[in-house]
Design a protein around this motif. Structure first.
Motif, mmCIF file in Angstrom:
data_model
loop_
_atom_site.group_PDB
_atom_site.id
_atom_site.type_symbol
_atom_site.label_atom_id
_atom_site.label_comp_id
_atom_site.label_asym_id
_atom_site.label_seq_id
_atom_site.Cartn_x
_atom_site.Cartn_y
_atom_site.Cartn_z
ATOM 1 N N MET A 80 0.825 -1.204 0.000
ATOM 2 C CA MET A 80 0.000 0.000 0.000
ATOM 3 C C MET A 80 0.859 1.254 0.000
ATOM 4 O O MET A 80 0.484 2.272 -0.601
ATOM 5 N N GLN A 81 1.990 1.230 0.647
ATOM 6 C CA GLN A 81 2.898 2.379 0.614
ATOM 7 C C GLN A 81 3.373 2.647 -0.808
ATOM 8 O O GLN A 81 3.444 3.802 -1.245
ATOM 9 N N VAL A 82 3.685 1.585 -1.536
ATOM 10 C CA VAL A 82 4.095 1.722 -2.932
ATOM 11 C C VAL A 82 2.961 2.319 -3.755
ATOM 12 O O VAL A 82 3.171 3.221 -4.580
ATOM 13 N N VAL A 83 1.737 1.843 -3.524
ATOM 14 C CA VAL A 83 0.577 2.330 -4.269
ATOM 15 C C VAL A 83 0.317 3.805 -3.974
ATOM 16 O O VAL A 83 0.054 4.603 -4.885
ATOM 17 N N ARG A 84 0.384 4.203 -2.716
ATOM 18 C CA ARG A 84 0.149 5.612 -2.356
ATOM 19 C C ARG A 84 1.171 6.530 -3.034
ATOM 20 O O ARG A 84 0.818 7.601 -3.536
ATOM 21 N N ARG A 85 2.419 6.113 -3.015
ATOM 22 C CA ARG A 85 3.460 6.927 -3.664
ATOM 23 C C ARG A 85 3.198 7.056 -5.157
ATOM 24 O O ARG A 85 3.395 8.119 -5.746
ATOM 25 N N ALA A 86 2.722 5.962 -5.762
ATOM 26 C CA ALA A 86 2.453 5.990 -7.206
ATOM 27 C C ALA A 86 1.340 6.968 -7.534
ATOM 28 O O ALA A 86 1.439 7.735 -8.501
ATOM 29 N N PHE A 87 0.271 6.969 -6.756
ATOM 30 C CA PHE A 87 -0.830 7.901 -7.021
ATOM 31 C C PHE A 87 -0.393 9.345 -6.823
ATOM 32 O O PHE A 87 -0.807 10.237 -7.577
ATOM 33 N N ALA A 88 0.446 9.606 -5.838
ATOM 34 C CA ALA A 88 0.967 10.959 -5.644
ATOM 35 C C ALA A 88 1.831 11.374 -6.836
ATOM 36 O O ALA A 88 1.783 12.525 -7.288
ATOM 37 N N GLU A 89 2.585 10.429 -7.357
ATOM 38 C CA GLU A 89 3.476 10.690 -8.485
ATOM 39 C C GLU A 89 2.710 11.042 -9.759
ATOM 40 O O GLU A 89 3.125 11.914 -10.534
ATOM 41 N N VAL A 90 1.562 10.381 -10.000
ATOM 42 C CA VAL A 90 0.850 10.549 -11.272
ATOM 43 C C VAL A 90 -0.299 11.555 -11.198
ATOM 44 O O VAL A 90 -1.018 11.745 -12.178
ATOM 45 N N ALA A 91 -0.464 12.199 -10.063
ATOM 46 C CA ALA A 91 -1.636 13.047 -9.840
ATOM 47 C C ALA A 91 -1.874 14.051 -10.965
ATOM 48 O O ALA A 91 -3.017 14.308 -11.350
ATOM 49 N N LEU A 92 -0.816 14.614 -11.515
ATOM 50 C CA LEU A 92 -0.957 15.652 -12.545
ATOM 51 C C LEU A 92 -0.679 15.133 -13.952
ATOM 52 O O LEU A 92 -0.706 15.915 -14.915
ATOM 53 N N GLN A 93 -0.419 13.839 -14.080
ATOM 54 C CA GLN A 93 -0.098 13.277 -15.386
ATOM 55 C C GLN A 93 -1.362 12.956 -16.179
ATOM 56 O O GLN A 93 -2.406 12.650 -15.589
ATOM 57 N N PRO A 94 -1.300 13.006 -17.517
ATOM 58 C CA PRO A 94 -2.464 12.631 -18.328
ATOM 59 C C PRO A 94 -2.792 11.153 -18.164
ATOM 60 O O PRO A 94 -1.955 10.354 -17.722
ATOM 61 N N VAL A 95 -4.009 10.780 -18.540
ATOM 62 C CA VAL A 95 -4.513 9.434 -18.292
ATOM 63 C C VAL A 95 -3.624 8.361 -18.903
ATOM 64 O O VAL A 95 -3.323 7.343 -18.261
#
Length: 207
Positions: A80-95
């Motif tokens: 889950m820590q890996v997943v949370r970091r990933a969502f923070a990383e892609v927050a502003l990226q296109p789909v």
């Protein structure tokens, strides 16, 4: 009917030395599960593997089921820590870019220790950790829904909650099934191909 095994720790480790003892026990349990399986694990073997007295083990855990539950909880927290970091990383990226990255992260998370993941998947019902897995899934759905809501102008779908459920369930099923039944798909080259196809699936659905 035999009594239900106790799966919660007797007490939490608060001091550095006690935390080191608990860490050693949890790590030893994980090694034994991978190497020998649940049935051959025992508190005596776990204590010996950890270099800890059996008395010290029982200070913190009532039995091997509680230690297996601790391994499951720690493994899920790491993912889950890996997943949370990933969502923070892609927050502003296109789909297109975000979807591929999230799929890659999901597959990489399942590649961290696939043998352990397989063993733990078998033990989740036995240790009563289904509720924890459901909480993990709810958080992943909420994170994906939040991302979709902030990128709604890029999407064909109109219900971000339903779309998040479809995407997260599909990605998790692909990664989980690869770990459990098709481990050859987790090799570097095969994993890249799996990411490509899963990205095509998810992006095609969303857009």
């Amino acid at each position: 009917m035999p009594p239900k095994p106790l799966t919660n720790p007797r007490k939490n480790a608060s001091q550095e030395r006690s935390r080191a003892t608990v860490d050693a026990l949890v790590e030893a349990t994980a090694r034994i599960l991978v190497r020998d399986g649940f049935d051959k694990a025992s508190t005596n073997r776990i204590a010996a593997e950890a270099g800890v007295s059996i008395g010290s083990l029982y200070q913190y855990y009532p039995g091997k089921e509680a230690l297996v539950a601790a391994v499951i909880d720690r493994h899920n927290q790491d993912i889950m820590q890996v997943v949370r970091r990933a969502f923070a990383e892609v927050a502003l990226q296109p789909v297109e870019k975000a979807a591929r990255r999230l799929i890659a992260v999901a597959i990489e998370a399942h590649r961290i220790d696939p043998k352990l993941h397989r063993v733990l998947a078998e033990q989740i019902p036995r240790t009563g950790r289904l509720e924890n897995v459901e909480a993990f899934n709810r958080e992943a759905h909420a994170l994906f829904k939040s991302y979709l809501e902030s990128h709604s102008d890029e999407l064909r779908v109109r219900d971000p909650g339903l779309a998040a459920f479809v995407c997260v369930t599909s990605i998790e099923a692909l990664a989980h099934t690869a770990v459990l039944h098709n481990s050859e798909k987790l090799s570097d080259k095969a994993a890249e191909a799996l990411i490509d196809e899963a990205a095509r699936l998810v992006i095609g659905y969303l857009k």
